[in-house]
Structures are given as C-alpha cells and as structure tokens.
Design a protein around this motif. Structure first.
Motif, PDB file in Angstrom:
ATOM      1  N   HIS A 147       0.952  -1.160   0.111  1.00  0.00           N
ATOM      2  CA  HIS A 147       0.141   0.125   0.061  1.00  0.00           C
ATOM      3  C   HIS A 147       0.931   1.186  -0.057  1.00  0.00           C
ATOM      4  N   ILE A 206       1.743   5.223   0.473  1.00  0.00           N
ATOM      5  CA  ILE A 206       1.161   6.479   1.140  1.00  0.00           C
ATOM      6  C   ILE A 206       1.871   7.744   0.692  1.00  0.00           C
ATOM      7  N   ASP A 213      -2.103   6.159  10.567  1.00  0.00           N
ATOM      8  CA  ASP A 213      -3.559   6.087  10.294  1.00  0.00           C
ATOM      9  C   ASP A 213      -3.857   5.503   8.851  1.00  0.00           C
ATOM     10  N   ALA A 214      -2.864   5.172   8.016  1.00  0.00           N
ATOM     11  CA  ALA A 214      -3.069   4.415   6.820  1.00  0.00           C
ATOM     12  C   ALA A 214      -3.234   2.803   7.459  1.00  0.00           C
ATOM     13  N   LYS A 264      -4.073   1.822  10.395  1.00  0.00           N
ATOM     14  CA  LYS A 264      -5.438   1.579  10.932  1.00  0.00           C
ATOM     15  C   LYS A 264      -6.509   1.303   9.789  1.00  0.00           C
ATOM     16  N   ALA A 265      -6.329   2.195   8.843  1.00  0.00           N
ATOM     17  CA  ALA A 265      -7.676   2.063   7.743  1.00  0.00           C
ATOM     18  C   ALA A 265      -7.522   0.832   7.087  1.00  0.00           C
ATOM     19  N   LYS A 266      -6.264   0.199   6.939  1.00  0.00           N
ATOM     20  CA  LYS A 266      -6.178  -1.195   6.218  1.00  0.00           C
ATOM     21  C   LYS A 266      -6.467  -2.147   7.241  1.00  0.00           C
ATOM     22  N   GLY A 267      -6.534  -1.913   8.421  1.00  0.00           N
ATOM     23  CA  GLY A 267      -6.699  -3.224   9.508  1.00  0.00           C
ATOM     24  C   GLY A 267      -5.434  -3.881   9.667  1.00  0.00           C
ATOM     25  N   TRP A 268      -4.179  -3.114   9.436  1.00  0.00           N
ATOM     26  CA  TRP A 268      -2.866  -3.831   9.452  1.00  0.00           C
ATOM     27  C   TRP A 268      -2.109  -3.249  10.743  1.00  0.00           C
TER      28      TRP A 268
END
Ligand code: ZN
Ligand code: FE
Length: 256
Positions: A7, A9, A41-42, A44-48
């Motif tokens: 991913h 960023i 934040d990224a 967390k948003a991915k659930g990683w």
C-alpha cells in the motif's frame, strides 16, 4: 513464500512511504517512514498492525517517523549495518547478501552506496518488489551526496540484473522532472517519448507514476543507459567509458 500486499502512502511534498503486508502472518512493514501520523492512520484504515520498519538510508525524509511509530507499535526497526549509527531506533542491522524475513516473505538485501554511504535496498523476489529508497527513481537516480559515480554505477548494476517485471517502489514522485531531463539527453529514444506522454497524462490527473518496473527503467532511464550511443553522442562523450558517461549525465541533471 507469501506475496506481500503493498500500500502506497503519499506524504510531505513528494515522498512515498509503503506498507508491505504478509497476508498469511499479518506481519506488516513500513518502508522509509518520513512521518508517523499518516502512516499510523493508513495502517489502521487497512486493519494492519505495524510489526517492522525497513529503512533504506538515514535521511530524515526516510526515518523521520521511526521513533514515534516504534513508540506507538513496539515494532522492530531494520536498517543498514554500514550506517547503523545514523538510523534512529535501529534494532536489526543488515547488509549486502543478507536475507530478512517479513512474515512468510523474504527480502534479499543489497548494499547500494552512492546517494549515501550506507544506503541499502530490499528485494522481495516472491512479490516482484524492490524497495530502493533514493537509489533508483523512475527515469532517474539519487544525487551523489556521499558517494562516487563509480559506486553508484556498481549499485545500479545490481538492479539491472533483476527480473524485468520487478516493481520499483522508489521513495519519491520525481518522474516528470526526471523524464524531462531524460528526453534532453536521449531525444530519439521512442520508448522514452512514449513513456513521457503517459507520465504527463497521469500527472495531469494527479495519479502516481510509481511503482515503475525494472524493464521500463532499462529502456528509458538514462542512469541505466550510459552505454546508449544516442545518449553518449548528445552529451558529447561518444564511445567513452561507462562511468565517465554516467558521471557527466549525473552532473548535467544536477544543474538541469
Ligand atoms: Zn535520501
Ligand atoms: Fe529522500
């Protein structure tokens, strides 16, 4: 061998930070966290859950988030042995030829001095992914802050032998300005002309031009093409030594 999910960023003005996630084990690395907040934040948003930081070199726009992310997650920080004293919070030192396991994925580490003296790159063969920091860019290469042209040529040569489909996850969106320079030194390179049309179209819509691939770079990146007769002729060094042509190309780019 697991294939990483990657991913991208965008942070600061033109940096790319990457999350590399092993879906089988949950291991998740941040590659070169320039900053902490947007990366946390990224993830967390991915659930990683961030388990590692992989640094390529010491510059602040690659390590600036190290300590804050480590404090927030307890992650392990991996970085260059040759520059361990300049990597904030480093836990594991790696160098040329080492392998490093991220979950069920494995990276081969290359020493690639030139931009900095301790720069390294991580090649995840099973994921067709190269994290090369500021050594190789789309149509460009890093400035020689702490190394010689000969060192950088040797470093880039390590990438030239990787499979052409290898994705090049470099750390900056410099593609358009790099491409303008590339065209100035290789104006008759058809692959380059075509690529710049695609890059201009993508940037007009604010679409990232990274990752690139090794195959595309071999055809269009002047810093991998010091043996190109067109390039040599354009800069007035026809038939000259590879390192000499590379050095002059780098010098011209520095003042382009
Ligand atoms: Zn740098
Ligand atoms: Fe950088």
């Amino acid at each position: 061998m697991s294939r990483l999910e990657i991913h991208q960023i965008p942070v600061l003005s033109d940096n790319y930070v990457y999350l590399a996630h092993c879906p089988e084990t949950g291991a998740t690395a941040v590659v070169d966290p320039a900053v902490a907040g947007p990366v946390l934040d990224a993830a967390k948003a991915k659930g990683w859950t961030i388990s590692h930081i992989l640094n390529t070199h010491h510059h602040g726009d690659h390590t600036g988030g190290n300590l804050e992310i480590k404090a927030a997650t307890g992650c392990t920080i991996v970085g260059p042995r040759a520059d361990h004293d300049r990597i904030p919070g480093i836990d594991v030192q790696v160098g040329d030829g080492d392998t490093y396991k991220l979950g069920n994925a494995e990276a081969v580490v290359y020493d690639v001095p030139g931009h900095t003296r301790g720069h390294i790159a991580y090649w995840f063969e099973g994921s067709d992914a190269l994290f090369c920091g500021d050594t190789l860019f789309a149509m460009g290469c890093g400035r020689l802050f702490e190394g010689t042209p000969g060192q950088m040529v040797a470093s880039l040569a390590k990438f030239k032998t990787l499979p052409p489909e290898t994705r090049v996850f470099c750390a900056h969106e410099y593609t358009q300005s790099n491409g303008r320079f590339a065209l100035s030194v290789e104006p008759d390179n058809d692959a380059l002309v075509q690529r710049m049309q695609d890059v201009d179209a993508a940037r007009a819509k604010n679409i990232p031009t990274v990752p690139s691939t090794i195959g595309i770079e071999l055809k269009t990146n002047p810093f991998l093409r010091a043996d190109s007769p067109d390039l040599q002729r354009t800069i007035g060094l026809a038939g000259r030594d590879y390192v000499e042509v590379f050095a002059e190309t780098r010098r011209l780019k520095d003042s382009f």
